[in-house]
Design an enzyme around this catalytic site. Structure first.
Site, PDB file in Angstrom:
ATOM      1  N   ASP A  76       0.881  -1.175   0.000  1.00  0.00           N
ATOM      2  CA  ASP A  76       0.000   0.000   0.000  1.00  0.00           C
ATOM      3  C   ASP A  76       0.914   1.220   0.000  1.00  0.00           C
ATOM      4  OD1 ASP A  76      -1.538   2.241   0.661  1.00  0.00           O
ATOM      5  OD2 ASP A  76      -2.952   1.062   1.833  1.00  0.00           O
ATOM      6  N   TRP A 101       6.051  -3.297   7.352  1.00  0.00           N
ATOM      7  CA  TRP A 101       4.935  -4.221   7.154  1.00  0.00           C
ATOM      8  C   TRP A 101       5.471  -5.415   6.388  1.00  0.00           C
ATOM      9  CZ3 TRP A 101       0.210  -6.128   7.587  1.00  0.00           C
ATOM     10  CH2 TRP A 101      -0.470  -6.649   6.485  1.00  0.00           C
ATOM     11  N   ASP A 120       9.098   1.517   4.121  1.00  0.00           N
ATOM     12  CA  ASP A 120       8.836   2.846   3.567  1.00  0.00           C
ATOM     13  C   ASP A 120      10.154   3.625   3.475  1.00  0.00           C
ATOM     14  OD1 ASP A 120       6.173   2.324   3.363  1.00  0.00           O
ATOM     15  OD2 ASP A 120       5.605   3.357   5.214  1.00  0.00           O
ATOM     16  N   TRP A 152       5.136   3.964   8.037  1.00  0.00           N
ATOM     17  CA  TRP A 152       6.214   3.390   8.873  1.00  0.00           C
ATOM     18  C   TRP A 152       7.351   4.386   9.085  1.00  0.00           C
ATOM     19  CZ3 TRP A 152       4.592  -0.430  11.603  1.00  0.00           C
ATOM     20  CH2 TRP A 152       3.609  -1.287  11.087  1.00  0.00           C
ATOM     21  N   TYR A 161       6.757  10.550   4.428  1.00  0.00           N
ATOM     22  CA  TYR A 161       6.734   9.338   3.596  1.00  0.00           C
ATOM     23  C   TYR A 161       6.961   9.681   2.127  1.00  0.00           C
ATOM     24  CZ  TYR A 161       4.725   5.584   0.796  1.00  0.00           C
ATOM     25  OH  TYR A 161       4.530   4.604  -0.155  1.00  0.00           O
ATOM     26  N   THR A 164       7.591   3.168  -1.203  1.00  0.00           N
ATOM     27  CA  THR A 164       7.744   1.873  -0.529  1.00  0.00           C
ATOM     28  C   THR A 164       8.546   0.912  -1.401  1.00  0.00           C
ATOM     29  OG1 THR A 164       5.591   2.211   0.526  1.00  0.00           O
ATOM     30  CG2 THR A 164       6.440  -0.027   0.549  1.00  0.00           C
TER      31      THR A 164
HETATM   32  N1  ABN Z   1       3.205   2.277   4.280  1.00  0.00           N
HETATM   33  C1  ABN Z   1       2.758   3.113   3.258  1.00  0.00           C
HETATM   34  C2  ABN Z   1       1.932   4.264   3.736  1.00  0.00           C
HETATM   35  C3  ABN Z   1       2.563   5.441   4.046  1.00  0.00           C
HETATM   36  C4  ABN Z   1       1.810   6.511   4.494  1.00  0.00           C
HETATM   37  C5  ABN Z   1       0.447   6.369   4.656  1.00  0.00           C
HETATM   38  C6  ABN Z   1      -0.170   5.167   4.335  1.00  0.00           C
HETATM   39  C7  ABN Z   1       0.590   4.103   3.884  1.00  0.00           C
END
Ligand code: ABN
Length: 173
Positions: A76, A101, A120, A152, A161, A164
């Site tokens: 995700d 995750w 991440d 994360w 962020y 990923t």
């Molecule tokens: N792990 C990915 C993510 C980052 C920020 C918000 C939602 C999902």
């Protein structure tokens, strides 16, 4: 008498030659040069250990820039391979999160299940390219350790962020 002198001189010189500081330093130097050259000269495969966990043995089919790529079965987020990084490395200027995750995905190349860590990459604003949401084995947000909709980077130096990655951690048995 002369013969005795010569014999004595020779043995003294031999002892001096083999126990002198110069001799010791000479030997040490040779050892250091040989030690430095050995790893270059010998056919030691140093990549195998790193790749053993990373590369599935029989192929790695698919396009890492597509959400359909097998390793992304439980991802995700934005694919780092679309954001200046690769499937296993963060884009320059970002830092990988240590908390992550974990999912289990089947590699169609060899039919085996692999444990995939979705780390991440943090420290730069959201990449916003190749957004993927695939939720195999995901559970609702109230079970945060089984939910992938979590930033994360909150456990990293920077909580911003970026994208990923999907790193193989081992074969699931
Ligand atoms: N792990 C990915 C993510 C980052 C920020 C918000 C939602 C999902």
């Amino acid at each position: 008498m002369k013969l005795l002198d010569r014999l004595f001189e020779r043995s003294t010189r031999h002892v001096a030659d083999t126990t002198s500081r110069r001799n010791f330093l000479g030997r040490l130097g040779s050892l250091m040069v040989a030690g430095a050259a050995l790893p270059v000269l010998l056919p030691i495969d140093r990549t195998s250990k790193a790749l053993a966990a990373e590369t599935p043995k029989a192929g790695d089919p698919g396009d890492p820039n597509s959400c359909d790529y097998w390793r992304y079965c439980s991802i995700d987020g934005f694919l780092c391979s679309c954001c200046g990084g690769t499937v296993t490395s963060c884009p320059p200027g970002t830092e990988v999160s240590q908390v992550t995750w974990i999912g289990t995905c089947r590699n169609p190349g060899d039919g085996k299940d692999y444990i995939i860590a979705y780390n991440d990459c943090c420290g730069k604003h959201s990449c916003a390219q190749c957004a993927c949401t695939r939720n195999d084995s995901e559970e609702p947000l109230y079970r945060p350790f089984n939910n992938n909709d979590i930033n994360w980077c909150l456990a990293a130096k920077s909580s911003i962020y970026n994208c990923t990655i999907a790193v193989i951690r081992g074969v699931a048995i």
